[in-house]
Write a protein that holds these residues in place. Structure first.
Motif, PDB file in Angstrom:
ATOM      1  N   SER A   1       0.810  -1.225   0.000  1.00 57.14           N
ATOM      2  CA  SER A   1       0.000   0.000   0.000  1.00 57.14           C
ATOM      3  C   SER A   1       0.844   1.276   0.000  1.00 57.14           C
ATOM      4  CB  SER A   1      -0.925   0.004   1.223  1.00 57.14           C
ATOM      5  OG  SER A   1      -0.167  -0.053   2.428  1.00 57.14           O
ATOM      6  N   ALA A   2       2.176   1.146   0.018  1.00 54.92           N
ATOM      7  CA  ALA A   2       3.050   2.333   0.092  1.00 54.92           C
ATOM      8  C   ALA A   2       2.936   3.166  -1.176  1.00 54.92           C
ATOM      9  CB  ALA A   2       4.487   1.911   0.313  1.00 54.92           C
ATOM     10  N   ARG A   3       2.718   4.461  -1.011  1.00 59.37           N
ATOM     11  CA  ARG A   3       2.577   5.372  -2.148  1.00 59.37           C
ATOM     12  C   ARG A   3       3.148   6.746  -1.785  1.00 59.37           C
ATOM     13  NH1 ARG A   3       1.449   1.258  -4.043  1.00 59.37           N
ATOM     14  NH2 ARG A   3      -0.265   0.642  -5.428  1.00 59.37           N
ATOM     15  N   MET A   4       3.428   7.553  -2.832  1.00 55.62           N
ATOM     16  CA  MET A   4       3.851   8.935  -2.626  1.00 55.62           C
ATOM     17  C   MET A   4       3.246   9.784  -3.726  1.00 55.62           C
ATOM     18  SD  MET A   4       7.666  10.582  -2.386  1.00 55.62           S
ATOM     19  CE  MET A   4       7.795  11.015  -4.098  1.00 55.62           C
ATOM     20  N   GLY A   5       2.801  11.002  -3.389  1.00 58.58           N
ATOM     21  CA  GLY A   5       2.238  11.902  -4.391  1.00 58.58           C
ATOM     22  C   GLY A   5       3.303  12.449  -5.330  1.00 58.58           C
ATOM     23  N   LYS A   6       2.841  13.087  -6.421  1.00 58.58           N
ATOM     24  CA  LYS A   6       3.778  13.608  -7.431  1.00 58.58           C
ATOM     25  C   LYS A   6       4.758  14.606  -6.831  1.00 58.58           C
ATOM     26  CE  LYS A   6       0.943  12.932 -11.553  1.00 58.58           C
ATOM     27  NZ  LYS A   6       0.254  13.582 -12.692  1.00 58.58           N
ATOM     28  N   LYS A   7       4.304  15.386  -5.856  1.00 61.58           N
ATOM     29  CA  LYS A   7       5.176  16.378  -5.228  1.00 61.58           C
ATOM     30  C   LYS A   7       5.310  16.088  -3.734  1.00 61.58           C
ATOM     31  CE  LYS A   7       4.188  20.040  -8.578  1.00 61.58           C
ATOM     32  NZ  LYS A   7       3.724  21.429  -8.773  1.00 61.58           N
ATOM     33  N   GLY A   8       5.203  14.829  -3.404  1.00 64.06           N
ATOM     34  CA  GLY A   8       5.237  14.449  -1.990  1.00 64.06           C
ATOM     35  C   GLY A   8       6.629  14.450  -1.398  1.00 64.06           C
ATOM     36  N   ASP A   9       6.675  14.214  -0.094  1.00 60.82           N
ATOM     37  CA  ASP A   9       7.924  14.156   0.655  1.00 60.82           C
ATOM     38  C   ASP A   9       8.302  12.685   0.839  1.00 60.82           C
ATOM     39  OD1 ASP A   9       9.961  14.164   2.478  1.00 60.82           O
ATOM     40  OD2 ASP A   9       8.926  15.382   3.987  1.00 60.82           O
ATOM     41  N   PRO A  10       9.439  12.226   0.272  1.00 59.46           N
ATOM     42  CA  PRO A  10       9.790  10.802   0.392  1.00 59.46           C
ATOM     43  C   PRO A  10      10.004  10.348   1.829  1.00 59.46           C
ATOM     44  CG  PRO A  10      11.597  12.065  -0.607  1.00 59.46           C
ATOM     45  CD  PRO A  10      10.397  12.963  -0.563  1.00 59.46           C
TER      46      PRO A  10
END
Length: 695
Positions: free
Chosen positions: A283-292
Motif C-alpha cells: 500500500s506504500a505510495r507517494m504523491g507527485k510532489k510528496g515528501d519521500p
C-alpha cells in the motif's frame, strides 16, 4: 487457547510463502521498468560485477570459517560427543550451517535486486520523483519480504522438526556469526571507498561526489551494495531470528508439560507481523510532489497500527494471554519512540543537523565536536525507551507466573521487530537511491534529475537512522531476553547434574564484577578494530587515487576517452575488507569463551550485562552521530551555509568521513556482536557450568 496450536505453525509457513510471492512480483516489476541509457547500463554493470565478485570472495572466506565452527560444534556441543548423544551434536552442527546458509541467502537476494533497481530508479527520475521513489522502495521491499520470510520459515522448520532449544540456538548462532562477519566485511569495504572518494574528490580536488574521473567512484557504489544491502540484510535476518530464538527458548521452558501455548503465540505474532509488513509495502505510495521521508515513515506507522490490530484480534479470538500482548505492544510503541528520537537528531529539518552545518563555518574541528556531542545526547532517549520497555514488559507479565517476566521482555523485543519486513524495505531503499544518484551524475542525466535523486537520497539517510534505532532497540531487548535464555539453559544443565539453580547475578560477587568489566570493554575493542581496518584500507586507497591522477595523462582534466582504473580501487577495498573482517569478530567470541572458562556462569552473566550496556550505548551513539554528520554535509550541499565547494562544505565532508565508519561499519555491527556473544554464552552454558577455573 481453544484451537490446535499447529495451526500457527501452518500460518507462519503460509505467510512466509506469501511474502516470497510479493518479493517475486516486486522483483519482476522493477526489472520491467524502462532502462535505455547505455552509459548508465555500462556503469551499472561495473557495480553489479564488483558487488557479486566481492560477495563471492567474502562467502568463500566465511564458508571456511563456518566449516571450522561446525566441526567444533560437532565435537563439543551441546555436550562433548564422547559423553552425549552423537545425533544431538550432528543436529546442532547441521542447524548451525543452515543458519549460515539462510543468512548468506538474505545478502545475495539484496545484491541481486539492488544492482538492478539502482539503474531503474536513476532513469525513472527523468519522469519525476514519484516513479523513482516507487522503484527504489519496491526494490528495497524485495529484500524486506525475502529476508523476513526466510527467517520466519527457517525458525519454524527448525523448531517443528526438532522441538529442541539447542537446535534453535544453533540455527540462530549460524545466522548471527555469518551476519557479524558479513556486516563487518561489507562495512569495511563500503567505508574504505566512501572516505577515499570524498577526501580526494570533494576536499582536495573539489569535484562532484560521483564524478566518473574519481578512481574510487565505482568502488563507492559497490560498497553501498555489499555493506548497506548485503551486510544489512544478514544483520536484520540475524536480529529477527535471535528475537524469535530468545522467546522460544524461554517459552519451551515455560510450556514443559503444559502444552505449547506460549510457543504457538510466538509463531502467531511473528506471522502477523510479516503479514502486516506485506500489507504495508503493497500500500506504500507517494504523491507527485510528496515528501519521500514522510512517505517512508507513514508506511512504517501504518504497518505498526495494522500489526497492533491484527495481534489484538488474534489474542481475543484464540483466548491468548492479554498481558503478553501488552508486552508486545509496549515493544512496538517504544520502537516508534526510538525512531522519533533518531529522526530528531539526524533529520536536516531539525535543529541538531543545522547547528552542526553552521558550526562547520568555523572548520572541521567544530563539525566533529558538535556532532560528537549531539551523538551522545541522542543516546539518552533511546536508552530510556529500552529500559522502560524492559521494566514495563517484565512487570506486566510477572503476575502470570514464574518465568513469565523474562518472557515478557522477549515478547517486547519481538514486538519491536514485528514489522521488520517494513524496516528492511525502508533500509534497503537507502543504498538503492544512493546508487541511483551516482548513476544519474555519471550518466549526465541533468540537474533536475540530480535534484530528485538528492531528495530521495536524503530521505534514505534520515529513514536509515530511524530503522537503525529500531534494530538497535530490538537488539537491546533481545539480548536481555537472551540473558534469560542463558539462565534457562544453565538451569536445565544444573538440574541434570544435581547442582543448584541460578536465580540472578549479584554485582557484589567478584566473578560477576570481573565479567562486567571485561564485557563493558569488549564492544569498544570490537569497534576500534573495525574502524582501524577502515583507516588502514582507506589510506591505501587514497594513495592509489593519487597515483592514478598523477600517472594517467588527462584524467584530472577529464579528457574524452580517458578513464580511471576503477578495478584497482575495487581490488584494494576487497582485499583489505577480507583481511580485516575475521579478527574483530573472533576477538569477541574468544573473550566470551575465556571469561566463561575462567569464571564460570556467574562471570558470563556479568560479561553479558556489561556487553549489553556498553554495546547499546556505542551503537546508538555511532549510528546517530554518523547520520547527523552525513545529513549536515547534504544540508550544506543543498545550498546552505556556503554550499558546495565552500570551506564550510569541506569541513562538513571531513565530519561525514569521520561518521562513515561510525554509522556504517562499527555501529550496526555492534547489533550483531552483542547478539553473537549472548548466543555463544547460551550454547556453551553446559560447558561453562562444568569446566571453569574460579567461581
Amino acid at each position: 487457547m481453544n484451537v490446535d496450536e499447529n495451526i500457527f505453525f501452518y500460518l507462519a509457513i503460509a505467510v512466509s510463502l506469501v511474502s516470497f510471492g510479493v518479493a517475486y512480483y516486486f522483483y519482476h516489476w522493477v526489472k520491467s521498468q524502462k532502462s535505455n541509457n547505455e552509459r548508465i547500463a555500462e556503469i551499472g554493470s561495473y557495480i553489479r560485477k564488483g558487488s557479486n565478485t566481492f560477495l563471492k570472495k567474502e562467502y568463500i572466506v566465511l564458508s571456511q570459517f563456518a566449516g571450522v565452527i561446525a566441526v567444533l560444534i560437532l565435537l563439543f556441543l551441546p555436550e562433548p560427543i564422547w559423553n552425549g548423544k552423537a545425533t544431538d551434536n550432528i543436529g546442532m552442527a547441521v542447524c548451525y550451517l543452515l543458519g549460515t546458509v539462510f543468512s548468506a541467502f538474505a545478502g545475495k537476494v539484496g545484491i541481486e535486486v539492488a544492482t538492478i533497481a539502482n539503474m531503474k530508479a536513476a532513469e525513472a527520475a527523468k519522469e519525476g520523483i514519484k516513479p523513482s521513489f516507487l522503484v527504489g522502495f519496491r526494490g528495497g521491499s524485495v529484500m524486506g519480504m525475502s529476508v523476513v520470510g526466510t527467517s520466519l520459515l527457517g525458525v519454524t522448520l527448525v523448531y517443528a522438526l526438532t522441538h529442541d532449544s539447542s537446535m534453535v540456538l544453533g540455527f540462530s548462532f549460524g545466522a548471527s556469526s555469518l551476519a557479524l562477519f558479513a556486516k563487518a566485511g561489507g562495512g569495511i569495504f563500503t567505508k574504505t571507498a566512501d572516505i577515499s572518494a570524498d577526501l580526494v574528490g570533494k576536499v582536495e580536488l573539489s569535484i562532484p561526489e560521483d564524478d566518473p574521473r574519481n578512481p574510487a567512484v565505482i568502488a563507492d557504489n559497490v560498497g553501498d551494495n555489499v555493506g548497506d544491502v548485503a551486510g544489512m540484510g544478514a544483520d536484520l535476518f540475524d536480529s529477527n531470528v535471535a528475537a524469535m530464538t530468545a522467546a522460544l527458548v524461554i517459552a519451551m521452558s515455560l510450556d514443559k508439560g503444559k502444552g505449547n501455548t506460549n510457543i504457538a503465540m510466538i509463531f502467531c505474532y511473528a506471522a502477523l507481523g510479516l503479514l502486516a509488513s506485506v500489507i504495508g509495502v503493497l500500500s506504500a505510495r507517494m504523491g507527485k510532489k510528496g515528501d519521500p521521508t514522510k512517505a517512508l515513515n507513514n508506511s512504517t506507522y501504518i504497518t505498526t497500527v495494522i500489526f497492533a490490530g491484527l495481534t489484538a484480534v488474534a489474542t481475543w479470538a484464540f483466548d491468548m494471554e492479554w498481558r503478553i500482548w501488552g508486552a508486545t505492544a509496549i515493544g512496538l510503541a517504544v520502537g516508534v519512540i526510538i525512531g522519533f528520537a533518531s529522526d530528531y537528531f539526524t533529520n536536516d529539518n531539525k535543529k541538531p543537523v543545522r547547528y552542526v552545518a553552521k558550526a562547520s563555518n568555523m572548520g572541521p574541528a567544530f563539525t566533529i565536536i558538535s556532532g560528537v556531542c549531539y551523538g551522545f545526547l541522542s543516546v539518552l532517549p533511546s536508552m530510556i525507551g529500552i529500559a522502560i520497555s524492559a521494566v514495563l514488559a517484565y512487570n506486566i507479565c510477572d503476575p502470570i507466573g514464574d518465568g513469565y517476566a523474562m518472557f515478557g521482555i522477549s515478547m517486547a523485543a519481538m514486538g519491536m521487530l514485528s514489522i521488520v519486513g517494513m524496516i528492511i524495505s525502508n533500509d534497503a531503499y537507502g543504498p538503492i537511491v544512493d546508487n541511483a544518484r551516482g548513476l544519474a551524475e555519471m550518466g549526465d542525466l541533468g540537474d533536475e534529475v540530480l535534484d530528485i535523486t538528492d531528495q530521495l537520497d536524503s530521505a534514505g539517510n534520515t529513514v536509515k537512522a530511524i530503522t537503525k534505532g529500531f534494530a538497535i532497540g530490538a537488539a537491546g531487548l533481545t539480548i536481555i531476553s537472551l540473558l534469560g535464555a542463558f539462565m534457562s539453559e544453565v538451569n536445565v544443565a544444573a538440574v541434570e547434574k544435581g547442582l543448584e539453580k541460578i536465580t540472578g547475578f549479584d554485582i557484589m560477587n567478584p566473578m560477576v564484577f570481573f565479567g562486567i568489566l571485561i564485557g563493558t570493554a569488549t564492544p569498544a575493542v570490537f569497534s576500534a578494530m573495525l574502524m582501524l581496518g577502515v583507516d588502514r584500507n582507506a589510506q591505501r586507497m587514497v594513495a592509489e587515487i593519487h597515483r592514478q591522477f598523477k600517472e594517467i595523462p588527462g584524467l584530472k582534466e577529464g579528457k574524452k576517452g580517458v578513464t580511471p582504473e576503477y578495478d584497482k580501487c575495487i581490488e584494494i577495498a576487497t582485499t583489505g575488507a577480507l583481511r580485516e573482517l575475521i579478527p574483530a569478530g573472533l576477538v569477541s567470541i574468544v573473550l566470551t569463551l575465556a571469561v566463561g572458562f575462567v569464571g564460570g556462569v556467574y562471570a558470563i552473566g556479568g560479561f553479558l550485562t556489561g556487553n549489553i550496556a556498553s554495546g547499546l550505548l556505542l551503537a546508538l551513539f555511532m549510528s546517530n552521530s554518523g547520520g547527523l554528520w552525513d545529513n549536515a554535509k547534504k544540508y550544506v550541499e543543498s545550498g546552505h551555509e556556503g554550499g558546495k565547494g565552500s570551506d564550510t562544505h569541506k569541513a562538513a565532508v571531513v565530519g561525514d568521513t569521520v561518521g562513515d565508519p561510525f554509522k556504517d561499519t562499527a555501529g550496526p555491527s555492534l547489533n550483531t556482536q552483542v547478539t553473537v556473544v549472548s548466543l555463544v554464552a547460551s550454547i556453551m552454558a553446559t560447558l561453562f557450568l562444568s569446566f571453569h577455573i574460579f567461581g
